[in-house]
Write an enzyme that holds these catalytic residues in place. Structure first.
Site, mmCIF file in Angstrom:
data_model
loop_
_atom_site.group_PDB
_atom_site.id
_atom_site.type_symbol
_atom_site.label_atom_id
_atom_site.label_comp_id
_atom_site.label_asym_id
_atom_site.label_seq_id
_atom_site.Cartn_x
_atom_site.Cartn_y
_atom_site.Cartn_z
ATOM 1 N N TRP A 210 0.798 -1.222 0.000
ATOM 2 C CA TRP A 210 0.000 0.000 0.000
ATOM 3 C C TRP A 210 0.835 1.279 0.000
ATOM 4 O O TRP A 210 0.398 2.297 -0.509
ATOM 5 C CB TRP A 210 -0.998 0.038 1.186
ATOM 6 C CG TRP A 210 -1.958 1.182 1.113
ATOM 7 C CD1 TRP A 210 -3.113 1.247 0.369
ATOM 8 C CD2 TRP A 210 -1.856 2.445 1.777
ATOM 9 N NE1 TRP A 210 -3.729 2.466 0.539
ATOM 10 C CE2 TRP A 210 -2.974 3.221 1.408
ATOM 11 C CE3 TRP A 210 -0.931 2.989 2.659
ATOM 12 C CZ2 TRP A 210 -3.193 4.509 1.875
ATOM 13 C CZ3 TRP A 210 -1.134 4.278 3.128
ATOM 14 C CH2 TRP A 210 -2.260 5.020 2.746
ATOM 15 N N ASP A 211 2.052 1.254 0.529
ATOM 16 C CA ASP A 211 2.812 2.501 0.655
ATOM 17 C C ASP A 211 4.263 2.298 0.232
ATOM 18 O O ASP A 211 5.178 2.811 0.866
ATOM 19 C CB ASP A 211 2.741 3.003 2.107
ATOM 20 C CG ASP A 211 3.249 4.436 2.256
ATOM 21 O OD1 ASP A 211 3.123 5.213 1.292
ATOM 22 O OD2 ASP A 211 3.764 4.778 3.334
ATOM 23 N N LEU A 212 4.492 1.565 -0.850
ATOM 24 C CA LEU A 212 5.871 1.274 -1.242
ATOM 25 C C LEU A 212 6.414 2.396 -2.135
ATOM 26 O O LEU A 212 6.337 2.344 -3.350
ATOM 27 C CB LEU A 212 5.984 -0.071 -1.949
ATOM 28 C CG LEU A 212 7.433 -0.572 -1.967
ATOM 29 C CD1 LEU A 212 7.915 -0.929 -0.565
ATOM 30 C CD2 LEU A 212 7.609 -1.763 -2.884
#
Length: 320
Positions: A210-212
């Site tokens: 989700w937040d790479l």
């Protein structure tokens, strides 16, 4: 600097960065103040219970304090991560275990306390984030490879789902569109809504980070047998379609002229090049999701508008 308060063996101080304090106070209110106040006791407790020795200055993210430590029983360097438990962080140990079992290239989970959410993680080379690589296109290629390994793993049961997130963002979308001050922004967000509606019925079942972005990929350490490896950390996991993973790599180190090239490179890395329309729709979904949040929270200059870099990404992907 705040003094540790748990046990004489680990007497000393920890540094709670002002930025972490400000973020917790601003976004989490009373809960954030309670979290900051509890950090010295929490750190002291787990340094003692897990037999850890502090080993350098503290680090932080938006919602966590990270203490470099050494495990005294075997001298293994590690990182003690202290964070509050919420719907985003609760799934982190679940995801790390699944990726670890699959050898998918995520940071190794060494220990976890379910009650407090405290994690003991493999130590990576914090001085070598992917964001520091001078060749940005090369960094995009690395990140695409990391994403592909992570998204190849099926999501374990019990994680939050993209389907649930889609329901919430679509329910909020009409009100958000109506609160945008600029007519062009309203039209653009309406197009994002339409794109999401087309794919909402098949939200996917892969394990997503989700937040790479480029600061959430660090170089592995030779003493951990990961020299030359780029390792993902700090997931906010959910089950869903890999197309929902692309946006952070487009908005981080933002370059308007590179949006389409990056999108194409990432979809190819994830094997999505034959269904770029679907990946495009999910990327526009991230623009929608972030705009809903910004408008609901009234974030200063972003209130009543789409963030300029988000709007540019949407326009480029829509061919405008």
């Amino acid at each position: 600097m705040v003094r540790l308060t748990h046990g004489p063996r680990i007497a000393g101080v920890i540094d709670i960065p002002d930025e972490l304090i400000a973020t917790q106070y601003a976004y989490n209110g009373a809960a954030g103040r309670a979290f900051i106040a509890a950090l010295p006791e929490l750190a002291g407790r787990f340094l003692e219970e897990w037999g850890l020795r502090p080993d350098g200055p503290s680090m932080y993210g938006v919602c966590a304090l990270v203490l470099p430590v050494v495990r005294e029983a075997d001298g293994v360097p590690a990182a003690l991560k202290l964070q509050s438990v919420d719907e985003e962080t609760a799934g982190e140990p679940v995801a790390l275990r699944a990726w670890g079992a699959a050898g998918a290239g995520a940071v190794e989970l060494l220990d976890h306390d379910p009650e407090t959410g405290v994690l003991l993680l493999e130590r990576l080379d914090e001085g070598r984030p992917l964001s520091a690589v001078a060749d940005v296109r090369g960094a995009v290629g690395v990140l695409g490879g990391v994403l592909a390994r992570l998204a190849a793993v099926p999501a374990p049961e019990g994680l939050r789902t993209l389907g649930g997130a889609v329901e919430r963002m679509l329910a909020a979308a009409p009100g958000t569109v109506g609160r945008l001050a600029d007519a062009a922004d309203r039209r653009l967000l309406a197009d994002c809504v339409a794109a999401v509606r087309e794919v909402a019925g098949e939200p996917g079942d892969r394990l997503l980070h989700w937040d790479l972005h480029y600061d959430n990929v660090l170089a592995g350490r030779a003493d951990a047998g990961r020299a030359g490896e780029w390792v993902a950390l700090d997931p906010k996991p959910l089950a869903g379609d890999p197309g929902f993973e692309l946006f952070p790599a487009l908005v981080n180190l933002f370059d308007a002229d590179e949006v389409v090239w990056r999108f194409d490179a990432l979809t190819e890395a994830l094997g999505l090049e034959r269904d770029r329309g679907r990946a495009r729709a999910w990327t526009l979904g991230r623009v929608l999701q972030n705009t809903v949040w910004a408008v609901e929270e009234g974030e200063g200059e972003r209130e009543g508008r789409i963030a300029p870099d988000h709007a540019e990404i949407a326009r480029r992907l829509l061919g405008r």
